[in-house]
Enzyme design. Structure first.
Site, PDB file in Angstrom:
ATOM      1  N   VAL A  28       0.842  -1.208   0.000  1.00 58.96           N
ATOM      2  CA  VAL A  28       0.000   0.000   0.000  1.00 58.96           C
ATOM      3  C   VAL A  28       0.869   1.247   0.000  1.00 58.96           C
ATOM      4  O   VAL A  28       0.677   2.173  -0.799  1.00 58.96           O
ATOM      5  CB  VAL A  28      -0.945  -0.009   1.223  1.00 58.96           C
ATOM      6  CG1 VAL A  28      -1.607   1.358   1.415  1.00 58.96           C
ATOM      7  CG2 VAL A  28      -2.009  -1.092   1.082  1.00 58.96           C
ATOM      8  N   ASP A 132      -8.839 -16.870   9.856  1.00 61.50           N
ATOM      9  CA  ASP A 132     -10.013 -17.762   9.823  1.00 61.50           C
ATOM     10  C   ASP A 132     -10.536 -18.011   8.422  1.00 61.50           C
ATOM     11  O   ASP A 132     -11.316 -18.945   8.221  1.00 61.50           O
ATOM     12  CB  ASP A 132     -11.163 -17.149  10.632  1.00 61.50           C
ATOM     13  CG  ASP A 132     -10.823 -17.039  12.105  1.00 61.50           C
ATOM     14  OD1 ASP A 132     -11.689 -16.560  12.865  1.00 61.50           O
ATOM     15  OD2 ASP A 132      -9.710 -17.415  12.488  1.00 61.50           O
ATOM     16  N   GLY A 175     -11.162 -20.071  15.002  1.00 63.98           N
ATOM     17  CA  GLY A 175     -12.316 -20.083  14.106  1.00 63.98           C
ATOM     18  C   GLY A 175     -13.592 -20.123  14.914  1.00 63.98           C
ATOM     19  O   GLY A 175     -14.190 -21.169  15.129  1.00 63.98           O
ATOM     20  N   HIS A 256      -3.004 -18.952  19.976  1.00 66.44           N
ATOM     21  CA  HIS A 256      -2.480 -17.817  19.200  1.00 66.44           C
ATOM     22  C   HIS A 256      -1.216 -18.123  18.416  1.00 66.44           C
ATOM     23  O   HIS A 256      -0.766 -17.269  17.638  1.00 66.44           O
ATOM     24  CB  HIS A 256      -2.273 -16.617  20.121  1.00 66.44           C
ATOM     25  CG  HIS A 256      -3.557 -15.948  20.501  1.00 66.44           C
ATOM     26  ND1 HIS A 256      -4.484 -16.528  21.340  1.00 66.44           N
ATOM     27  CD2 HIS A 256      -4.102 -14.764  20.121  1.00 66.44           C
ATOM     28  CE1 HIS A 256      -5.514 -15.723  21.480  1.00 66.44           C
ATOM     29  NE2 HIS A 256      -5.318 -14.655  20.746  1.00 66.44           N
TER      30      HIS A 256
HETATM   31  O1  F6P Z   1      -8.758 -13.129  13.989  1.00 68.47           O
HETATM   32  C1  F6P Z   1      -9.753 -14.067  14.295  1.00 68.47           C
HETATM   33  C2  F6P Z   1      -9.358 -14.763  15.563  1.00 68.47           C
HETATM   34  O2  F6P Z   1      -8.107 -15.330  15.434  1.00 68.47           O
HETATM   35  C3  F6P Z   1     -10.374 -15.825  15.948  1.00 68.47           C
HETATM   36  O3  F6P Z   1     -10.197 -17.040  15.271  1.00 68.47           O
HETATM   37  C4  F6P Z   1     -10.126 -15.942  17.413  1.00 68.47           C
HETATM   38  O4  F6P Z   1     -11.216 -16.491  18.102  1.00 68.47           O
HETATM   39  C5  F6P Z   1      -9.910 -14.478  17.806  1.00 68.47           C
HETATM   40  O5  F6P Z   1      -9.321 -13.843  16.676  1.00 68.47           O
HETATM   41  C6  F6P Z   1      -9.034 -14.309  19.020  1.00 68.47           C
HETATM   42  O6  F6P Z   1      -9.084 -12.926  19.314  1.00 68.47           O
HETATM   43  P1  F6P Z   1      -8.012 -12.287  20.326  1.00 68.47           P
HETATM   44  O7  F6P Z   1      -6.690 -12.289  19.642  1.00 68.47           O
HETATM   45  O8  F6P Z   1      -8.527 -10.873  20.565  1.00 68.47           O
HETATM   46  O9  F6P Z   1      -8.012 -13.151  21.557  1.00 68.47           O
END
Ligand code: F6P
Ligand code: ADP
Length: 326
Positions: A28, A132, A175, A256
């Site tokens: 971008v 997701d 997800g 994560h």
């Molecule tokens: O970006 C989507 C996601 O990864 C979902 O799959 C997951 O439930 C959510 O974000 C987790 O959110 P956070 O990082 O705010 O805990």
């Protein structure tokens, strides 16, 4: 289509971060500068927009980020922006700095936020960034391929220990609303079962299927569970243990780790193409569209076709996963 000559744009990364977002920011910024535009990075997504957290971006500011996971612009979730007062503050900040166009890189929520700005006359283009892959109007989102490769690597490792101990492993992927990650990971790793929010499997069916797998002589079982599946994964594991089906059971929640890592070549290429097209759309006077992947082409998808919808899981893929797990 807007006839106002674009001079200054902003770019943000919003919602859950995704590998490849930096590749997109780089595309971008460099496309904007090549188009004769001034470009600001918005630090902290809509939260940063409301507070005027802007940093003018030059060519060197996006050097060496193509290969980095996460996002140099940071991201925040902001409930304040979901209110008209927050949106008004954001527009005030944009007007204050002369920002007359915006690229929003994020998931379905971020695209919805972008549509609110569009309703106030802001020239805005969305880019789908979500591991997701839950956004309609695009075959793939930025980050999904990298997340899938992270999951596949983890599952191959789990299979080693599962088969050494004759165990059933329940593995949770991200997800909340869409089981795409769990389904494709199940297909590409030979899972015995895939549990996703879109298909109503009773826990009793899961117990029976794992017992059948044991009786068929399987040395282990891998069950993919999307976090949006209706039953808590630990409760499900307890039910399987209690049924004494032959396998002992363990649970792995990938969490994560699926959101991090160096973007794959695919994600870098997808993110770059979408970032370039997003700026081109703004220069062409297009607004209220998302860069969607349709086959091999990037096409403009109106926000109205995206908001309030989620990707529909392919029944064929789901049937394939069940057939190949025999
Ligand atoms: O970006 C989507 C996601 O990864 C979902 O799959 C997951 O439930 C959510 O974000 C987790 O959110 P956070 O990082 O705010 O805990
Ligand atoms: P994602 O973009 O990954 O789906 P969220 O659903 O958290 O992540 O959305 C990211 C941000 O988009 C939210 O924190 C909020 O600031 C903004 N947003 C989401 N939904 C709306 C909405 N209905 N109206 C205005 N802004 C929204």
């Amino acid at each position: 289509m807007s006839d106002k000559k674009l001079q200054t744009i902003g770019v943000m990364t919003s919602g859950g971060d995704a590998p490849g977002m930096n590749s997109c920011v780089r595309a971008v910024v460099r496309t904007a500068i090549a188009s004769g535009l001034k470009v600001y990075g918005i630090l902290g997504a809509y939260e940063g927009l409301m507070h005027g957290n802007f940093q003018e971006m030059g060519l060197r500011d996006v050097g060496g980020i193509l290969q980095r996971g996460g996002t140099i612009l940071q991201t925040r979730r902001s409930t304040a922006f979901m209110e008209p007062a927050g949106q008004r503050e954001a527009i005030r900040q944009m007007n204050n700095i002369g920002m007359d166009g915006l690229v929003v890189i994020g998931g379905d929520g971020s695209i919805t936020g972008a549509s609110k700005l569009m309703e106030h006359g802001v020239q805005v283009v969305g880019v789908p960034g979500s591991i997701d892959n839950d956004i309609t109007g695009t075959d793939m989102c930025i980050g999904t391929d990298t997340a899938l490769n992270t999951i596949v690597d983890a599952l191959d490792k789990l299979r080693d220990t599962a088969s050494s101990h004759n165990r059933a492993f329940l593995v949770e992927t991200m997800g909340r609303k869409c089981g795409y990650l769990a389904l494709i990971a199940g297909l590409t790793c030979g899972a015995e079962m895939v549990l996703i929010p879109e298909v109503d499997h009773e826990p009793s069916e899961v117990v029976r299927a794992i017992g059948d797998a044991y009786l068929r002589g399987k040395t282990h079982a891998i069950i993919m569970v999307a976090e949006g599946y209706k039953t808590n994964i630990n409760d499900l594991a307890a039910m399987i243990e209690a049924a004494d089906v032959g396998f002992t059971t363990r649970v792995t929640i990938l969490g994560h780790i699926q959101r991090g890592g160096k973007p794959t070549a695919y994600d870098r290429w997808l993110a770059t193409r979408m970032g370039v097209r997003a700026v081109e759309y703004l220069v062409e006077g297009r607004s209220g569209v998302m860069t969607g992947l349709n086959g091999r082409e990037i096409v403009p998808v109106p926000f109205s076709e995206i908001i309030g919808t989620y990707r529909q899981i392919s029944p064929e893929y789901y049937a394939l996963a069940r057939m190949l797990a025999q």
